[in-house]
Design a protein around this motif. Structure first.
Motif, mmCIF file in Angstrom:
data_model
loop_
_atom_site.group_PDB
_atom_site.id
_atom_site.type_symbol
_atom_site.label_atom_id
_atom_site.label_comp_id
_atom_site.label_asym_id
_atom_site.label_seq_id
_atom_site.Cartn_x
_atom_site.Cartn_y
_atom_site.Cartn_z
ATOM 1 N N TRP A 1 0.903 -1.099 -0.154
ATOM 2 C CA TRP A 1 0.047 0.076 -0.034
ATOM 3 C C TRP A 1 0.941 1.155 -0.186
ATOM 4 O O TRP A 1 2.311 0.996 0.403
ATOM 5 C CB TRP A 1 -0.930 0.067 1.088
ATOM 6 C CG TRP A 1 -2.467 -0.686 1.199
ATOM 7 C CD1 TRP A 1 -2.233 -2.077 0.003
ATOM 8 C CD2 TRP A 1 -2.924 -0.445 2.037
ATOM 9 N NE1 TRP A 1 -3.751 -2.134 0.895
ATOM 10 C CE2 TRP A 1 -4.376 -1.402 1.793
ATOM 11 C CE3 TRP A 1 -3.894 0.164 3.414
ATOM 12 C CZ2 TRP A 1 -5.322 -1.661 2.421
ATOM 13 C CZ3 TRP A 1 -4.825 -0.241 3.480
ATOM 14 C CH2 TRP A 1 -5.985 -0.982 3.129
ATOM 15 N N HIS B 1 -8.461 3.639 1.357
ATOM 16 C CA HIS B 1 -9.006 2.815 2.494
ATOM 17 C C HIS B 1 -10.134 3.481 3.082
ATOM 18 O O HIS B 1 -11.610 2.932 2.686
ATOM 19 C CB HIS B 1 -8.333 1.448 2.919
ATOM 20 C CG HIS B 1 -8.614 1.168 4.039
ATOM 21 N ND1 HIS B 1 -9.352 -0.735 3.471
ATOM 22 C CD2 HIS B 1 -8.732 0.969 5.033
ATOM 23 C CE1 HIS B 1 -9.826 -0.655 4.276
ATOM 24 N NE2 HIS B 1 -9.146 -0.342 5.750
ATOM 25 N N GLU C 1 -15.320 -1.678 -4.170
ATOM 26 C CA GLU C 1 -13.815 -0.745 -4.377
ATOM 27 C C GLU C 1 -14.041 0.863 -4.878
ATOM 28 O O GLU C 1 -15.550 0.932 -5.317
ATOM 29 C CB GLU C 1 -13.042 -1.384 -5.726
ATOM 30 C CG GLU C 1 -12.624 -2.577 -5.467
ATOM 31 C CD GLU C 1 -10.933 -2.832 -4.148
ATOM 32 O OE1 GLU C 1 -10.389 -1.641 -3.809
ATOM 33 O OE2 GLU C 1 -11.048 -3.369 -3.141
#
Length: 252
Positions: free
Chosen positions: A41, A49, A74
């Motif tokens: 990430w 997120h 998402e």
């Protein structure tokens, strides 16, 4: 005591402190800075997120429904919107919602406990605190989680995450684990039985009771909760006994 009973005001206060700290770390880190505690990430991924979690919670908490909502999807950032802007908008919306929410109001959750909105006020406080630590680590910081919040964070892992099956690994562990927060005069006893877990209430445990603790872990409340979330290794804490049991305590 085996757990700390927080309140809406406590968790909202934590959110109001952790949110700006997260935003400050985002502002300091270039968008593609790796988040070492979340392999693969970047800080952009982390912001999207966390903002996405906020938006998902916003869709059902406060509706009074206790049936499961649609799965979180998402997130695609709107054109011209940065990850930091998306996170900030989502955070502001969440704070406004939770601030006016009755913690006793009906609300779905995935845990084996009452379906009440207070679950999500607590959950969002801890979600934000751990990811604030992630974001700060990306800029070579990583301030400890405040002691009282971290103490409740340990309890949340033991009374909510693990009983809901939210472990990072599967296994058959058997034995009692004793965790002690050196800066909070707080301790927890957790019994592991295969896939099952049981948090023992230390208010009802007598001095002469034999807990048969196979492993004991001592550290600050912040280090304990970060170890439970896999952010730091249990090896950095004071561990005595069968450390293999600690794999059964990791959540994520």
């Amino acid at each position: 005591m085996s757990r700390l009973h927080g309140t809406k005001d406590f968790w909202i206060g934590a959110l109001r402190a952790e949110g700006p700290a997260f935003a400050a770390a985002l502002a300091e880190a270039p968008p593609e800075t790796p988040v070492l505690s979340c392999p693969g990430w970047t800080v952009t991924d982390l912001a999207v997120h966390l903002g996405g979690v906020y938006q998902w919670v916003h869709t059902f908490v406060g509706t009074g429904e206790t049936s499961a909502p649609a799965r979180r999807e998402e997130i695609e950032l709107p054109p011209g919107t940065s990850a930091a802007q998306f996170w900030q908008h989502s955070y502001d919306q969440l704070i406004a919602l939770l601030d006016g929410l009755d913690p006793e109001a009906p609300a779905w959750n995935w845990a084996p406990q009452p379906k009440k909105a207070g679950f999500w006020i607590r959950r969002m406080a801890h979600e934000t605190a751990v990811h604030r630590w992630d974001a700060q680590l990306a800029i070579a910081a990583g301030d400890p989680i405040e002691t009282k919040l971290a103490t409740d964070g340990v309890s949340e892992v033991l009374d909510t995450m693990l009983p809901a099956g939210r472990r990072t690994a599967s296994g058959q562990w058997r034995g009692v684990v004793h965790l002690g927060a050196t800066d909070a005069d707080q301790e927890w006893y957790l019994r592991l039985r295969g896939e099952g877990v049981a948090l023992l209430d230390t208010d009802t445990i007598l001095d002469h009771d034999d807990h048969h603790a196979r492993v004991r872990v001592a550290g600050t409340a912040s280090d304990l909760v970060l170890a439970l979330w896999g952010r730091i290794s249990f090896d950095t804490l004071a561990v005595t006994g069968d450390a293999t049991l600690l794999a059964g305590l990791r959540t994520g």
